[in-house]
Design a protein around this motif. Structure first.
Motif, PDB file in Angstrom:
ATOM      1  N   THR A  29      30.114  16.884   3.588  1.00 34.56           N
ATOM      2  CA  THR A  29      31.124  17.008   4.647  1.00 34.56           C
ATOM      3  C   THR A  29      31.783  15.655   4.869  1.00 34.56           C
ATOM      4  O   THR A  29      31.180  14.611   4.601  1.00 34.56           O
ATOM      5  CB  THR A  29      30.488  17.454   5.976  1.00 34.56           C
ATOM      6  N   LEU A  30      32.986  15.688   5.359  1.00 33.37           N
ATOM      7  CA  LEU A  30      33.650  14.473   5.840  1.00 33.37           C
ATOM      8  C   LEU A  30      34.089  14.640   7.291  1.00 33.37           C
ATOM      9  O   LEU A  30      33.812  13.803   8.125  1.00 33.37           O
ATOM     10  CB  LEU A  30      34.863  14.128   4.963  1.00 33.37           C
ATOM     11  N   CYS A  31      34.770  15.731   7.600  1.00 36.73           N
ATOM     12  CA  CYS A  31      35.325  15.872   8.950  1.00 36.73           C
ATOM     13  C   CYS A  31      34.361  16.523   9.928  1.00 36.73           C
ATOM     14  O   CYS A  31      34.619  16.513  11.134  1.00 36.73           O
ATOM     15  CB  CYS A  31      36.641  16.647   8.905  1.00 36.73           C
ATOM     16  N   HIS A  32      33.268  17.073   9.467  1.00 35.62           N
ATOM     17  CA  HIS A  32      32.353  17.764  10.360  1.00 35.62           C
ATOM     18  C   HIS A  32      31.511  16.776  11.166  1.00 35.62           C
ATOM     19  O   HIS A  32      30.975  15.810  10.617  1.00 35.62           O
ATOM     20  CB  HIS A  32      31.425  18.675   9.557  1.00 35.62           C
ATOM     21  N   GLY A  40      37.539  22.153   9.970  1.00 32.66           N
ATOM     22  CA  GLY A  40      37.874  22.639   8.633  1.00 32.66           C
ATOM     23  C   GLY A  40      39.020  21.901   7.991  1.00 32.66           C
ATOM     24  O   GLY A  40      39.778  22.489   7.224  1.00 32.66           O
ATOM     25  N   SER A  41      39.158  20.617   8.242  1.00 35.52           N
ATOM     26  CA  SER A  41      40.323  19.875   7.749  1.00 35.52           C
ATOM     27  C   SER A  41      40.134  19.259   6.373  1.00 35.52           C
ATOM     28  O   SER A  41      41.031  19.309   5.553  1.00 35.52           O
ATOM     29  CB  SER A  41      40.672  18.748   8.716  1.00 35.52           C
ATOM     30  N   CYS A  42      38.998  18.661   6.100  1.00 36.29           N
ATOM     31  CA  CYS A  42      38.886  17.849   4.891  1.00 36.29           C
ATOM     32  C   CYS A  42      38.684  18.684   3.633  1.00 36.29           C
ATOM     33  O   CYS A  42      39.013  18.250   2.549  1.00 36.29           O
ATOM     34  CB  CYS A  42      37.773  16.821   5.041  1.00 36.29           C
ATOM     35  N   ARG A  43      38.082  19.838   3.751  1.00 29.79           N
ATOM     36  CA  ARG A  43      37.846  20.786   2.650  1.00 29.79           C
ATOM     37  C   ARG A  43      36.796  20.316   1.649  1.00 29.79           C
ATOM     38  O   ARG A  43      36.665  20.890   0.569  1.00 29.79           O
ATOM     39  CB  ARG A  43      39.137  21.137   1.905  1.00 29.79           C
ATOM     40  N   CYS A  45      33.685  20.652   2.089  1.00 29.47           N
ATOM     41  CA  CYS A  45      32.532  21.555   2.207  1.00 29.47           C
ATOM     42  C   CYS A  45      32.810  22.938   1.614  1.00 29.47           C
ATOM     43  O   CYS A  45      32.058  23.880   1.887  1.00 29.47           O
ATOM     44  CB  CYS A  45      32.126  21.694   3.667  1.00 29.47           C
ATOM     45  N   PRO A  57      35.745  26.906   3.617  1.00 26.09           N
ATOM     46  CA  PRO A  57      35.045  25.769   4.233  1.00 26.09           C
ATOM     47  C   PRO A  57      33.785  26.223   4.963  1.00 26.09           C
ATOM     48  O   PRO A  57      33.840  26.985   5.929  1.00 26.09           O
ATOM     49  CB  PRO A  57      36.085  25.192   5.200  1.00 26.09           C
ATOM     50  N   CYS A  59      31.901  24.790   6.940  1.00 24.50           N
ATOM     51  CA  CYS A  59      31.697  24.322   8.318  1.00 24.50           C
ATOM     52  C   CYS A  59      32.330  25.248   9.352  1.00 24.50           C
ATOM     53  O   CYS A  59      31.969  25.183  10.523  1.00 24.50           O
ATOM     54  CB  CYS A  59      32.204  22.889   8.485  1.00 24.50           C
TER      55      CYS A  59
HETATM   56 FE1  FES Z   1      35.586  19.039   6.477  1.00 27.32          FE
HETATM   57 FE2  FES Z   1      34.208  21.338   6.371  1.00 27.32          FE
HETATM   58  S1  FES Z   1      33.465  19.318   6.565  1.00 27.32           S
HETATM   59  S2  FES Z   1      36.329  21.045   6.160  1.00 27.32           S
END
Ligand code: FES
Length: 141
Positions: A29-32, A40-43, A45, A57, A59
């Motif tokens: 994950t990056l944005c979670h 659900g922005s970075c994609r 996951c 995604p 998350c």
């Molecule tokens: Fe970024 Fe799921 S952690 S979209």
């Protein structure tokens, strides 16, 4: 839920990501962040779900017992490499001297920064005494 061929319990109200983590499976994950609502922005996951076209995604997708999920299939790995490559396209060398999850994922998925990465020239906002915002380190979450 079937996770990478293994039946795992689904905690009440859990996302696929939370279910996987509870079962000991790592999904990057990056944005979670557990203290924030999922976005659900970075994609990074993204996972495959049987019967649902495309990738999803983990998350933000609620888990349930009927799902069959693959977290590390070749299409998932290819998508993650693509997402990481896009993130590195804006990477500014020198960021994350202590820990940089994007670079950690790049190493794990064997993605090198583009040779001619322009880097960002975004500013750093230090107007708040408690929060420093480096827009050049933004992962667009
Ligand atoms: Fe970024 Fe799921 S952690 S979209």
């Amino acid at each position: 839920m079937i996770l990478d061929g293994r039946e795992v319990p689904v905690p009440p109200g859990a996302s696929i990501l939370e279910t996987a983590r509870a079962a000991g499976t790592t999904i990057p994950t990056l944005c979670h962040h557990p203290a924030l609502p999922p976005d659900g922005s970075c994609r990074v996951c993204l996972v495959e779900i049987d019967g649902r076209p495309g990738l999803h995604p983990a998350c933000v997708v609620p888990a349930h017992a009927d799902l069959v999920v693959r977290t590390d299939s070749p299409p998932v790995q290819a998508a993650r490499r693509h997402v990481i490559r896009l993130g590195l396209g804006d990477y500014r060398p020198g960021l994350g001297k202590t820990h940089n999850e994007l670079l950690t994922l790049a190493a794990r998925y064997n993605v090198a920064p583009p040779a001619a990465a322009p880097g960002r020239t975004a500013s750093v906002d230090e107007s708040n005494p408690f929060i420093r915002v480096d827009h050049g380190a933004c992962i667009r979450c």
